[in-house]
Design an enzyme around this catalytic site. Structure first.
Site: not given
Ligand code: THU
Length: 134
Positions: A55, A57, A91
């Site tokens: 993710c 974050e 996160c």
């Molecule tokens: N994702 C994030 O980067 N942060 C979050 O808090 C939720 C999900 C990303 C992970 C994945 O690459 C995409 O969003 C779909 O889940």
């Protein structure tokens, strides 16, 4: 929202296009400010082995920690989605590791920003005090 918060959200938005999301096609970007006022950014980085994806974050926070930061004072998150994205559970736990419970987490979508505190996002989270023995 004060100018520092607006600037942090703008830093997140500015790197959204660098997200690597060829599988979900859902781009996420984050910016964090440390106790020295430095800003670090991150984007989601996916992998063909889906579970290895990371993710935005956590990418931003890990970059801050690798640069020597130990306290995060604010977080901003944005995405390519139409709805506000609030950080996933993993996160939230990582944010809580480095940010105080009152630290703001700004979540932006379509120019609108909602702010939650860390403790609102992770009430009763696992904390270091629970590791104490006896
Ligand atoms: N994702 C994030 O980067 N942060 C979050 O808090 C939720 C999900 C990303 C992970 C994945 O690459 C995409 O969003 C779909 O889940």
């Amino acid at each position: 929202m004060d100018s520092d918060a607006q600037a942090l959200v703008a830093r997140a938005r500015a790197c959204l296009e660098r997200a690597y999301a060829p599988y979900s096609h859902f781009q996420v970007a984050a910016a964090v400010r440390d106790e020295q006022g430095r800003v670090f950014t991150g984007v989601n980085v996916e992998n063909i082995s889906y579970g290895l994806s990371m993710c935005a974050e956590r990418v931003a926070i890990f970059a801050a920690v690798a640069a020597g930061a130990r306290r995060i004072t604010a977080v901003a998150v944005t995405s390519s989605g139409a709805e506000l994205l609030s950080p996933c559970g993993a996160c939230r736990q990582v944010i809580a590791e480095f940010a105080g419970e009152d630290a703001p987490v700004y979540c932006e979508a379509g120019g609108e920003v909602r702010v939650w505190s860390v403790s609102e996002l992770l009430p009763s989270g696992f904390a270091a005090s629970q590791l104490r023995r006896e």
